[in-house]
Scaffold this motif. Structure first.
Motif, PDB file in Angstrom:
ATOM      1  N   ILE A  97     -17.162  45.932 -36.005  1.00  0.00           N
ATOM      2  CA  ILE A  97     -15.854  45.356 -37.408  1.00  0.00           C
ATOM      3  C   ILE A  97     -16.608  43.890 -37.945  1.00  0.00           C
ATOM      4  O   ILE A  97     -17.642  43.961 -38.959  1.00  0.00           O
ATOM      5  N   MET A  98     -16.328  43.301 -36.795  1.00  0.00           N
ATOM      6  CA  MET A  98     -16.100  41.841 -37.095  1.00  0.00           C
ATOM      7  C   MET A  98     -17.915  41.562 -36.685  1.00  0.00           C
ATOM      8  O   MET A  98     -18.388  40.629 -38.227  1.00  0.00           O
ATOM      9  N   VAL A  99     -18.235  41.768 -35.946  1.00  0.00           N
ATOM     10  CA  VAL A  99     -20.111  42.287 -36.522  1.00  0.00           C
ATOM     11  C   VAL A  99     -20.741  41.758 -37.674  1.00  0.00           C
ATOM     12  O   VAL A  99     -21.471  41.400 -37.923  1.00  0.00           O
ATOM     13  N   GLY A 100     -20.350  43.573 -38.073  1.00  0.00           N
ATOM     14  CA  GLY A 100     -20.898  43.864 -39.552  1.00  0.00           C
ATOM     15  C   GLY A 100     -20.191  42.900 -40.523  1.00  0.00           C
ATOM     16  O   GLY A 100     -20.705  42.486 -41.377  1.00  0.00           O
ATOM     17  N   PHE A 101     -19.086  42.074 -40.384  1.00  0.00           N
ATOM     18  CA  PHE A 101     -18.864  41.441 -41.735  1.00  0.00           C
ATOM     19  C   PHE A 101     -19.618  39.955 -41.204  1.00  0.00           C
ATOM     20  O   PHE A 101     -20.154  39.222 -42.105  1.00  0.00           O
ATOM     21  N   ILE A 102     -20.098  39.813 -40.096  1.00  0.00           N
ATOM     22  CA  ILE A 102     -20.551  38.594 -39.671  1.00  0.00           C
ATOM     23  C   ILE A 102     -22.365  38.751 -40.313  1.00  0.00           C
ATOM     24  O   ILE A 102     -22.453  37.905 -40.587  1.00  0.00           O
ATOM     25  N   GLY A 104     -16.242  33.721 -51.875  1.00  0.00           N
ATOM     26  CA  GLY A 104     -16.237  35.403 -51.216  1.00  0.00           C
ATOM     27  C   GLY A 104     -16.505  35.376 -49.734  1.00  0.00           C
ATOM     28  O   GLY A 104     -15.902  36.490 -49.303  1.00  0.00           O
ATOM     29  N   THR A 105     -16.959  34.150 -49.064  1.00  0.00           N
ATOM     30  CA  THR A 105     -16.975  34.220 -47.002  1.00  0.00           C
ATOM     31  C   THR A 105     -15.004  34.154 -47.090  1.00  0.00           C
ATOM     32  O   THR A 105     -14.727  35.141 -46.626  1.00  0.00           O
ATOM     33  N   VAL A 160     -13.457  37.641 -44.796  1.00  0.00           N
ATOM     34  CA  VAL A 160     -12.189  37.140 -43.677  1.00  0.00           C
ATOM     35  C   VAL A 160     -11.325  38.083 -43.502  1.00  0.00           C
ATOM     36  O   VAL A 160     -10.529  38.266 -42.950  1.00  0.00           O
ATOM     37  N   LEU A 161     -10.755  37.666 -45.626  1.00  0.00           N
ATOM     38  CA  LEU A 161      -9.209  38.758 -45.446  1.00  0.00           C
ATOM     39  C   LEU A 161      -9.637  39.999 -45.304  1.00  0.00           C
ATOM     40  O   LEU A 161      -8.762  41.093 -44.587  1.00  0.00           O
TER      41      LEU A 161
END
Length: 144
Positions: free
Chosen positions: A18-23, A53-54, A58-59
């Motif tokens: 999920i975090m990689v998708g965010f990045i 937006g970034t 993150v939130l």
């Protein structure tokens, strides 16, 4: 104990995906902004909106990860209510760990996994935010 280790590891892997998708989303947004503003500086409003937006992403990503853990705890029957599972996951993910809600002995190793996941997440998100600020600030206030 082995079951907890396997479940915890798989959940951290899912959270990291999920975090990689965010990045990837954030990097795409920043690269698009760099392309769109290559011939002129960002305005203060554009800088603010891109950075906001970034932070919002993150939130949202942190919230998704907390809900992932809460869903796991609820699905395993560790907590009687969803509210308890979300509360425990959030407190553990942020490594606050009040101790007012705890898991039974059979699942407490997962608590450590939640905290490790939170530490990794906050480290990754800090690095991403710093990179976004650096990149955008070069567009907003170019050197030389």
């Amino acid at each position: 104990m082995i079951v907890e280790l396997v479940i915890g590891t798989l959940t951290i892997i899912a959270s990291m995906a999920i975090m990689v998708g965010f990045i990837l989303i954030v990097l795409r947004l920043v690269r698009n902004a760099e392309d769109n503003y290559a011939d002129h500086r960002l305005t203060l409003w554009q800088f603010f909106m891109l950075l906001s937006g970034t932070v919002a992403l993150v939130l949202v990503t942190n919230t998704i990860c907390v809900w992932l853990w809460a869903g796991l705890f609820r699905g395993l029957g560790v907590f009687a209510t969803l509210e308890e599972a979300v509360y425990f996951s959030m407190v553990s993910f942020t490594t606050v760990g009040y101790g007012d809600v705890v898991v039974d002995q059979g699942w407490r190793i997962l608590s450590g996994f939640v905290a490790v996941n939170g530490l990794l997440a906050f480290g990754i998100f800090t690095a991403v935010l710093i990179e976004v600020i650096r990149s955008l600030s070069n567009r907003y206030m170019p050197r030389g």
